[in-house]
Design an enzyme around this catalytic site. Sequence first.
Site: not given
Ligand code: AMP
Length: 281
Positions: A35-38, A149, A187, A189
Site C-alpha cells: 500500500h502507499e505506506g510501503h 516505517g 496496513s 491487515r
Molecule cells: P510490513 O509489510 O507490514 O512488514 O511492512 C513493511 C515496512 O513498511 C515496515 O518497515 C513497516 O513499518 C512499513 N509500513 C507499513 N505500513 C506503513 C505505514 N502506514 N506507514 C509507513 N510505513 C509503513
Amino acid sequence: MKVFNNPRDMQNQAQRWRRSSSGTVGFVPTMGALHEGHLELVRRSRKENKHTVVSIYVNPTQFGPKEDFNQYPRTLEADLKLLKREGVKAVFTPSDQDMYPEGFSVKMEITGPLVNGLCAPHRPGHFNGVVTVVVKLLNLVLPDRLYLGQKDAQQAAILKKTLQDLDTGVETVICPIVREPDGLAMSSRNQRLTPEGRKSAAVLYRALKVGKSIVDLGESDAEKVLVEIRKVVEAERNIKLQYLEAVDADNLQPVIEIKPGTLLALAAYLDNVRLIDNIVV
Ligand code: AMP
C-alpha cells in the site's frame, strides 16, 4: 524489473553492485500486500540511492502459533505491478524453503529494555523472528541503507539497535506513518476488516490525537493522558485495546512524565484483526 526468487541470485546481483562501486543500495523489506505506506519507503529509497531492492516475504518465524500467518494477505502479482510502476529494478521474493532450509539452526534473540513492553510481551518470539530474517536479508541484499516505517515503532527501534550492535555499517532510515484520509494507519491487515470495522478503526488515531492535544495544552502526567485516550477508544463498540503505553521514543521505556519525544503507542483488536498505531508528542 528483475524478480529474484533465489537467494544466491539476489546475492550475486548485490555483490556485482558492490564490486562495480556503482552507488549506494537502499533496501525496503516488506511482507507484501503493498500500500502507499510501503510505497513511500520505496520512493524515499529511490531518491537517496542508486539501487533499491524491495523484498516481499511473509516470514513464518515472526508469527506465533495462534497468529494470522495463514490469513495474512498475499497479493504478489498486484505488488509487482505497483513496484514496476514505481520504477523499482530489483525485487526479492524468496521461498520458505530457501530462507529456512531443513536443519536451519540459528535464532537470534533480542534482550533488554527494548523488548520489555509494547508488542513484545503480547507476541512472544515475534521480534526474534523479525531480527533473524532481517539479518539474513541484509546478508543477501548487502544494502547501505535500510528503510523502515514508524508505523512499527518498536520494530524500527529494535532493528536500528541490532544494526548498531552487530556493527553492520547499515544506516537505518525511519519514515513517517502514512494514513488513510480518516486517519487510520495504512496496513496490509486493514483489508481483513469488515466494512463496519473499517469505519470503527479510525477511532485509534482519533484517540491518539486527543492524547496529543491534551499534552499540547500542558498536561504532562502520562497516566492522565492515557486515561483520556482509553476513554475515546472504549467508546467505540467492538474494539478491544491490547495495550496503551507512553514510552520514550528511543529506548521505549515507560515514562511517568510526558516530554517532547514521548511515544504514545497502542495495539487493539477489531474483527479479530490486530491493529497498531502510535504518535510522537
Ligand atoms: P510490513 O509489510 O507490514 O512488514 O511492512 C513493511 C515496512 O513498511 C515496515 O518497515 C513497516 O513499518 C512499513 N509500513 C507499513 N505500513 C506503513 C505505514 N502506514 N506507514 C509507513 N510505513 C509503513
